[in-house]
Motif scaffolding. Structure first.
Motif, PDB file in Angstrom:
ATOM      1  N   LYS A  20      66.321 -77.404 118.046  1.00  0.00           N
ATOM      2  CA  LYS A  20      66.753 -77.999 117.136  1.00  0.00           C
ATOM      3  C   LYS A  20      65.989 -79.474 116.506  1.00  0.00           C
ATOM      4  O   LYS A  20      65.815 -79.770 115.356  1.00  0.00           O
ATOM      5  N   ALA A  21      65.524 -80.196 117.600  1.00  0.00           N
ATOM      6  CA  ALA A  21      65.020 -81.277 117.344  1.00  0.00           C
ATOM      7  C   ALA A  21      63.745 -80.969 116.369  1.00  0.00           C
ATOM      8  O   ALA A  21      63.509 -81.941 115.589  1.00  0.00           O
ATOM      9  N   GLU A  22      62.951 -79.988 116.318  1.00  0.00           N
ATOM     10  CA  GLU A  22      61.991 -79.833 115.807  1.00  0.00           C
ATOM     11  C   GLU A  22      62.240 -79.339 114.233  1.00  0.00           C
ATOM     12  O   GLU A  22      61.610 -79.711 113.206  1.00  0.00           O
ATOM     13  N   THR A  23      63.379 -78.462 114.290  1.00  0.00           N
ATOM     14  CA  THR A  23      63.671 -77.871 113.206  1.00  0.00           C
ATOM     15  C   THR A  23      64.275 -79.036 112.074  1.00  0.00           C
ATOM     16  O   THR A  23      64.100 -79.106 110.840  1.00  0.00           O
ATOM     17  N   ASP A  24      65.031 -79.919 112.779  1.00  0.00           N
ATOM     18  CA  ASP A  24      65.513 -81.122 111.962  1.00  0.00           C
ATOM     19  C   ASP A  24      64.341 -81.853 111.536  1.00  0.00           C
ATOM     20  O   ASP A  24      64.479 -82.648 110.511  1.00  0.00           O
ATOM     21  N   ARG A  25      63.413 -82.101 112.278  1.00  0.00           N
ATOM     22  CA  ARG A  25      62.240 -83.074 111.852  1.00  0.00           C
ATOM     23  C   ARG A  25      61.134 -82.567 110.836  1.00  0.00           C
ATOM     24  O   ARG A  25      60.884 -82.779 109.757  1.00  0.00           O
ATOM     25  N   TYR A  26      61.107 -81.226 111.117  1.00  0.00           N
ATOM     26  CA  TYR A  26      59.884 -80.521 110.186  1.00  0.00           C
ATOM     27  C   TYR A  26      60.528 -79.359 109.520  1.00  0.00           C
ATOM     28  O   TYR A  26      59.889 -78.820 108.549  1.00  0.00           O
ATOM     29  N   GLY A  27      61.609 -78.723 109.724  1.00  0.00           N
ATOM     30  CA  GLY A  27      62.042 -77.868 108.727  1.00  0.00           C
ATOM     31  C   GLY A  27      62.205 -76.433 109.477  1.00  0.00           C
ATOM     32  O   GLY A  27      61.681 -76.356 110.902  1.00  0.00           O
ATOM     33  N   GLN A  28      62.245 -75.239 109.039  1.00  0.00           N
ATOM     34  CA  GLN A  28      62.246 -74.144 109.446  1.00  0.00           C
ATOM     35  C   GLN A  28      61.364 -73.574 110.595  1.00  0.00           C
ATOM     36  O   GLN A  28      60.087 -74.048 110.363  1.00  0.00           O
ATOM     37  N   TYR A  29      61.775 -73.134 111.852  1.00  0.00           N
ATOM     38  CA  TYR A  29      60.620 -72.958 112.835  1.00  0.00           C
ATOM     39  C   TYR A  29      59.433 -71.828 112.367  1.00  0.00           C
ATOM     40  O   TYR A  29      60.045 -71.133 111.633  1.00  0.00           O
ATOM     41  N   SER A  30      58.401 -71.785 112.819  1.00  0.00           N
ATOM     42  CA  SER A  30      57.626 -71.127 112.445  1.00  0.00           C
ATOM     43  C   SER A  30      57.350 -69.562 113.005  1.00  0.00           C
ATOM     44  O   SER A  30      57.872 -69.301 113.878  1.00  0.00           O
ATOM     45  N   MET A  31      56.956 -68.814 111.978  1.00  0.00           N
ATOM     46  CA  MET A  31      57.111 -67.376 112.172  1.00  0.00           C
ATOM     47  C   MET A  31      55.746 -66.592 112.340  1.00  0.00           C
ATOM     48  O   MET A  31      54.951 -67.065 111.498  1.00  0.00           O
ATOM     49  N   SER A  32      55.585 -65.706 113.174  1.00  0.00           N
ATOM     50  CA  SER A  32      54.318 -65.089 113.194  1.00  0.00           C
ATOM     51  C   SER A  32      53.689 -64.634 111.978  1.00  0.00           C
ATOM     52  O   SER A  32      52.517 -64.779 111.542  1.00  0.00           O
ATOM     53  N   GLY A  33      54.368 -63.984 111.062  1.00  0.00           N
ATOM     54  CA  GLY A  33      54.088 -63.328 109.868  1.00  0.00           C
ATOM     55  C   GLY A  33      53.555 -64.379 108.626  1.00  0.00           C
ATOM     56  O   GLY A  33      52.732 -64.132 107.860  1.00  0.00           O
ATOM     57  N   GLU A  34      53.765 -65.825 109.078  1.00  0.00           N
ATOM     58  CA  GLU A  34      53.403 -66.603 107.938  1.00  0.00           C
ATOM     59  C   GLU A  34      51.954 -67.114 108.429  1.00  0.00           C
ATOM     60  O   GLU A  34      51.141 -67.525 107.381  1.00  0.00           O
ATOM     61  N   TYR A  35      51.351 -66.468 109.570  1.00  0.00           N
ATOM     62  CA  TYR A  35      49.882 -66.904 109.760  1.00  0.00           C
ATOM     63  C   TYR A  35      49.171 -65.686 109.580  1.00  0.00           C
ATOM     64  O   TYR A  35      47.963 -65.712 109.955  1.00  0.00           O
ATOM     65  N   ALA A  36      49.631 -64.794 108.763  1.00  0.00           N
ATOM     66  CA  ALA A  36      48.787 -63.430 108.844  1.00  0.00           C
ATOM     67  C   ALA A  36      47.565 -63.600 108.061  1.00  0.00           C
ATOM     68  O   ALA A  36      46.597 -62.935 108.305  1.00  0.00           O
ATOM     69  N   TYR A  37      47.334 -64.620 107.008  1.00  0.00           N
ATOM     70  CA  TYR A  37      45.975 -64.862 106.580  1.00  0.00           C
ATOM     71  C   TYR A  37      45.134 -65.834 107.169  1.00  0.00           C
ATOM     72  O   TYR A  37      44.278 -66.474 106.555  1.00  0.00           O
ATOM     73  N   ASP A  38      45.601 -66.495 108.104  1.00  0.00           N
ATOM     74  CA  ASP A  38      44.941 -67.666 109.040  1.00  0.00           C
ATOM     75  C   ASP A  38      43.817 -67.153 109.896  1.00  0.00           C
ATOM     76  O   ASP A  38      43.854 -66.759 110.949  1.00  0.00           O
ATOM     77  N   ARG A  39      42.647 -67.326 109.372  1.00  0.00           N
ATOM     78  CA  ARG A  39      41.621 -67.011 110.230  1.00  0.00           C
ATOM     79  C   ARG A  39      40.664 -68.159 110.049  1.00  0.00           C
ATOM     80  O   ARG A  39      39.876 -68.446 109.092  1.00  0.00           O
TER      81      ARG A  39
END
Ligand code: HEM
Lengths: 222, 488
Positions: free
Chosen positions: A73-92
């Motif tokens: 909660k402390a992180e989602t309050d500060r930065y927003g929705q927690y990160s999900m694996s699929g969001e990184y699919a184009y990160d190389r």
């Protein structure tokens, strides 16, 4: 058995290799069976954003910034929705980082604006007086390497089937055309939003300053 | 063949690597002190234009201390220990002598290119694997040549049974080779785009979470197989040699070696706790990290017990001091690491300075101390001269010990403070601190760390001076010292 191995270096080496390779076999390989699946609606980075990602790598923002919001909660309050694996699919490569000297940036595009970035990258202390982030003034005059970014787009399209349009194709001519039609207009929009005339002028002359590409990338992090 | 009196060893390659240990040590740690100071005093970011920012210099620091300083020390010891425990001299084989020199030459080329490219910001951006693909190819080549030299010596050996140190050197070679190859799989963009852009640029073969997985499988094990395995090889040779004591227990060394080999790779997942990699892997990383205490402490305890009945040497011989403190710090950081791998602790520790503290109590207290001790043990034997100054060595020991303590204690406090502040909420559940509050509060700790680092660096200069004087002006020795290194 161990005594015997110690007299037979070849088998000793094979033994060591098997014992250490075993973990990789079990732990790392299975995950590769499931290819990274992009979440719904995720678009590949534009060439300008890729060029910005290169600036992010070159000036090594990863030394102080993470891009991974953990599910607390402390992180989602500060930065927003927690990160999900699929969001990184184009990160190389992936740019999660391992040290948060500065805040996480995975969703910075949601709460900062291009003109805020312009002031902040020029001199962080002018925006946040206690900041220990270095000023990156050279990014305002260095020219971003669009050609390499374009080459990267062509490569990932070819090798990994990243869904780019048909106008991303090999060759100098294709690049020049793409630059004029797609990259420069996109850069101009960002430069204008950054509210600095010098940046706008540079883009109009066909050169994109590093900071414009970088901000395009930061804006994309949502 | 029993006697080694007849055998003349070739130390020319050992000397070369010893010199680069000293030089890279100074350079790498001077950068360390600079970047530590930049976090305390940000104005120091602007000494060298775009090349002088914290972010550009940080990878230079890590790469120079790891691949410059530490690897040089490891290879100096590998050629020294290798010849001696295998009872084979490089003078016996022109081919191997050539390979050892080629190894050094390639290594120098890679090191120079590495420094230049990182300063220019040419990077693949993966921690401890920043170098771009053309350099990766050179690294692989260097590695293969070093392997030929290592296995060549083993092939020619007279002593049939491999001494414990050799087990560790073999594992070091194999594991780094395997991991490096997998982690640096990259696609050069130039060749796929019809010759566009920078020729040295590449994209990672893996994306996102998979990339993270491979990277930390490597990143963690770079730590394991560069900072642990070959350093254990060194202590297994140099501590018994310097003290004249036999290794306490063969069984324990056997158990620790195979235990370490089996467990280490599994622990990589502890870098990815609370990330988007599958939960079971995070748990595996956590659990195996805790199990890792056993083989780690096995080696350390084996070393400490080797001194049984001879603890008086600790007060008499500064080299023994270095090595005993090194084992102790090894125990400390292999206890600390598993604690940080526990999921609930990791939630606070990850991303904070506590991790930096952990890294440095390991590398400053264990790795670098062991390297200093090894170099100073070898120096009288390869230069055939007495160590220039015992009191300088003593002074180095104390000033660096104080430096390490200041470093890790300030970073522990900083890290835990930061971790707690990030998550602090008031009675309504709102965050109490803005991010910048959690930065400003660290200023005193960053200052203390920079000061501790400076003390440590002063120790490095003492070491360099002592080494230089030993090599050039130490009293000549008639015959090779048996155990305790002679010092003036
Ligand atoms: C004078 C001694 C040294 C000082 C002052 C120093 C300082 C630093 C600083 C300030 C950082 C960056 C921390 C951050 O991002 O907040 C760092 C990172 C690092 N240093 Fe050092 N260092 C020293 C010696 C060494 C040595 C001898 C080694 C290894 C042999 C080493 C290995 C590393 C590694 C691996 C990291 C990256 C840690 C991580 O990302 O978790 N350092 N050092």
């Amino acid at each position: 058995m161990f005594h015997w191995l110690e007299k037979h270096p070849f088998f000793f080496a094979v033994g060591v290799f098997v014992v250490i390779a075993y973990a990789g076999l079990i732990e790392v390989l299975p995950n590769f069976m499931e290819k990274a699946r992009p979440i719904k609606g995720l678009k590949p980075y534009t060439v300008l954003e890729l060029a910005g990602k290169e600036v992010y790598k070159k000036d090594n923002c990863i030394a102080c910034h993470s891009q991974l919001i953990r599910p607390f909660k402390a992180e989602t309050d500060r930065y927003g929705q927690y990160s999900m694996s699929g969001e990184y699919a184009y990160d190389r490569p992936f740019l999660w980082g391992s040290k948060r000297t500065g805040p996480d940036l995975h969703r910075v595009g949601r709460y900062r604006t291009p003109d805020w970035h312009a002031n902040h990258m020029w001199n962080p202390k002018s925006v946040v007086p206690d900041s220990i982030m270095p000023a990156y003034k050279h990014q305002f005059t260095n020219v971003a390497d669009l050609e390499t970014a374009y080459a990267e787009a062509v490569t990932v399209k070819k090798v990994f089937n990243t869904p780019y349009g048909d106008d991303i194709k090999p060759g100098k001519a294709a690049f020049e055309k793409y630059k004029k039609e797609k990259i420069l207009p996109e850069a101009l929009k960002i430069a204008k939003a950054m509210k600095r005339d010098d940046l706008v002028k540079m883009v109009e002359s066909g050169k994109v300053p590093e900071v414009v590409a970088l901000v395009a990338y930061l804006e994309r992090l949502k | 063949m029993q006697s080694n009196a007849a055998l003349e060893y070739d130390y020319s390659i050992v000397k070369l690597f010893m010199w680069t240990t000293v030089i890279f040590g100074i350079v790498g740690m001077a950068i360390g002190v600079l970047i530590a100071s930049q976090l305390a005093f940000p104005d120091l970011n602007y000494l060298m234009g775009e090349y002088g920012t914290f972010s550009r210099l940080r990878p230079l620091h890590t790469n120079v201390v790891i691949y410059g300083f530490t690897l040089s020390g490891i290879w100096a010891s590998m050629y020294y220990v290798g010849q001696r425990v295998l009872k084979v001299s490089l003078l016996e084989s022109g081919f191997l002598r050539f390979m050892s020199k080629l190894h050094f030459l390639l290594y120098m080329i890679v090191a120079a290119l590495m420094v230049v490219t990182l300063a220019l910001g040419i990077t693949a951006s993966k921690e401890y694997a920043q170098m771009e693909w053309p350099l990766d190819i050179l690294v692989v080549l260097t590695w293969v040549v070093s392997g030929i030299a290592l296995f060549g010596m083993i092939g020619l050996r007279r002593e049939k049974t491999l001494y414990i140190s050799m087990w560790y050197y073999i594992a070091f070679f194999l594991a780094v080779a395997m991991l490096y190859l997998f982690n640096n799989m990259e696609v050069p963009t130039y060749f796929f785009s019809g010759g566009l852009g920078a020729w040295y640029h590449s994209v990672s073969m893996y994306a996102g979470t998979n990339d993270a997985l491979v990277q930390w499988w490597w990143g963690h094990n770079a730590v394991a197989f560069v900072f642990t395995v070959p350093i254990i090889a060194m202590i297994y040779y140099f501590l018994p040699k310097e003290s004249g004591q036999a290794v306490y227990s063969y069984k324990l060394s056997l158990l620790s070696f195979w235990g370490l080999m089996f467990v280490y790779l599994w622990a990589g997942g502890h870098h990815l706790i609370w990330s988007t990699v599958p939960d079971w892997m995070q748990t595996m990383g956590s659990v195996f990290s805790v199990v890792l205490i056993l083989p780690s402490w096995g080696s350390a305890i084996n070393m400490l017990l080797t001194m049984k009945g001879e603890w008086n040497q600790l007060t008499e011989n500064p080299l023994i001091k270095f090595m005993i403190l090194a084992s102790t710090f090894y125990m400390l950081s292999t206890l600390e690491g598993p604690i940080q791998s526990v999921k609930s602790v990791n939630a606070i520790a990850h991303f904070t300075d506590w991790i930096i503290g952990h890294v440095h109590d390991g590398v400053l207290g264990w790795v670098a101390f062991m390297v200093f001790a090894a170099v100073m043990h070898m120096a009288p034997r390869v230069f055939k001269r007495e160590i220039y100054s015992k009191s300088l060595l003593e002074a180095q020991f104390w000033i660096q010990t104080i430096g390490v303590v200041l470093y890790f204690s300030s970073m522990w406090i900083a890290g835990i403070t930061q971790g707690m502040m990030w998550r602090a909420v008031d009675e309504y559940g709102n965050l109490v601190y803005s991010f910048i509050d959690t930065v400003s509060v660290l200023h005193p700790y960053y200052t203390i760390r920079a000061f501790g680092g400076l003390l440590y660096l002063i120790g490095v200069f003492m070491f360099a001076w002592n080494f230089f004087k030993t090599a050039t002006a130490g009293r000549r020795l008639e015959q090779e010292p048996r155990y305790k290194s002679p010092m003036a």
